[in-house]
Design an enzyme around this catalytic site. Structure first.
Site, PDB file in Angstrom:
ATOM      1  N   HIS A  20       0.834  -1.203   0.000  1.00  0.00           N
ATOM      2  CA  HIS A  20       0.000   0.000   0.000  1.00  0.00           C
ATOM      3  C   HIS A  20       0.869   1.252   0.000  1.00  0.00           C
ATOM      4  O   HIS A  20       1.804   1.373   0.782  1.00  0.00           O
ATOM      5  CB  HIS A  20      -0.919  -0.023   1.223  1.00  0.00           C
ATOM      6  N   ASP A  28       7.214   7.644 -20.594  1.00  0.00           N
ATOM      7  CA  ASP A  28       7.534   7.714 -22.018  1.00  0.00           C
ATOM      8  C   ASP A  28       9.033   7.510 -22.183  1.00  0.00           C
ATOM      9  O   ASP A  28       9.767   7.360 -21.200  1.00  0.00           O
ATOM     10  CB  ASP A  28       7.045   9.027 -22.625  1.00  0.00           C
ATOM     11  N   HIS A  95       5.353  18.920 -14.094  1.00  0.00           N
ATOM     12  CA  HIS A  95       6.261  17.905 -14.633  1.00  0.00           C
ATOM     13  C   HIS A  95       7.508  17.778 -13.757  1.00  0.00           C
ATOM     14  O   HIS A  95       8.005  16.665 -13.534  1.00  0.00           O
ATOM     15  CB  HIS A  95       6.634  18.245 -16.076  1.00  0.00           C
ATOM     16  N   TYR A 117       4.723  14.497 -22.284  1.00  0.00           N
ATOM     17  CA  TYR A 117       4.157  14.317 -20.947  1.00  0.00           C
ATOM     18  C   TYR A 117       3.339  13.043 -20.780  1.00  0.00           C
ATOM     19  O   TYR A 117       2.422  12.980 -19.967  1.00  0.00           O
ATOM     20  CB  TYR A 117       3.347  15.553 -20.540  1.00  0.00           C
ATOM     21  N   ALA A 118       3.653  12.000 -21.518  1.00  0.00           N
ATOM     22  CA  ALA A 118       2.957  10.714 -21.394  1.00  0.00           C
ATOM     23  C   ALA A 118       3.638   9.892 -20.302  1.00  0.00           C
ATOM     24  O   ALA A 118       4.327   8.900 -20.560  1.00  0.00           O
ATOM     25  CB  ALA A 118       2.947   9.975 -22.723  1.00  0.00           C
ATOM     26  N   ASN A 119       3.461  10.367 -19.067  1.00  0.00           N
ATOM     27  CA  ASN A 119       4.037   9.737 -17.877  1.00  0.00           C
ATOM     28  C   ASN A 119       2.982   9.733 -16.790  1.00  0.00           C
ATOM     29  O   ASN A 119       2.163  10.642 -16.710  1.00  0.00           O
ATOM     30  CB  ASN A 119       5.244  10.534 -17.364  1.00  0.00           C
TER      31      ASN A 119
END
Length: 128
Positions: A20, A28, A95, A117-119
């Site tokens: 947890h 990316d 970011h 920004y594909a994170n």
């Protein structure tokens, strides 16, 4: 051999070790990988595998109670943002904050995604 769920043995073993609030990053191909965080690099050519493909596969096998994405995605990559919002309980951070948070991750899965920004940082939940 496994019949369902994540069949990548490195990812499956890593996900089984999460507790947890542990953090998992799906990145990316351009996100800096901190030297102290294990990385499973799935990239094999620019754009492949896609960020959303891996995110969906992970979420099929991983309980995420919260997710963090960069607020810059709103203007720089709204298509990915829209899909992410349908898949997770998402909060926005800068970011730079995302890069700092990734230093606390238990694992980073690097994709071949080559869009801005594909994170995402996923916070592990519990299944009960």
């Amino acid at each position: 051999m496994k019949k369902h769920g994540m069949i990548n043995r490195d990812i499956a073993a890593s996900l089984a070790s999460f507790g947890h609030t542990d953090l998992l990053v799906i990145a990316d191909c351009g996100l800096p990988i901190p030297s102290n965080v294990p990385c499973i690099d799935l990239s094999y050519q620019l754009g492949e595998p896609a960020f959303l493909t891996i995110l969906r596969a992970v979420l099929d096998d991983f309980q995420a109670e919260k997710a963090f994405i960069a607020s810059e995605i709103k203007t720089q990559n709204p298509e990915i943002e829209a899909d992410v919002l349908t898949l997770t309980n998402t909060d926005y951070i800068s970011h730079n904050e995302l890069k700092e948070l990734s230093k606390k991750a238990k694992l980073i899965i690097r994709t071949g995604e080559a869009t801005p920004y594909a994170n995402i940082v996923l916070q592990s939940g519990v299944i009960f």
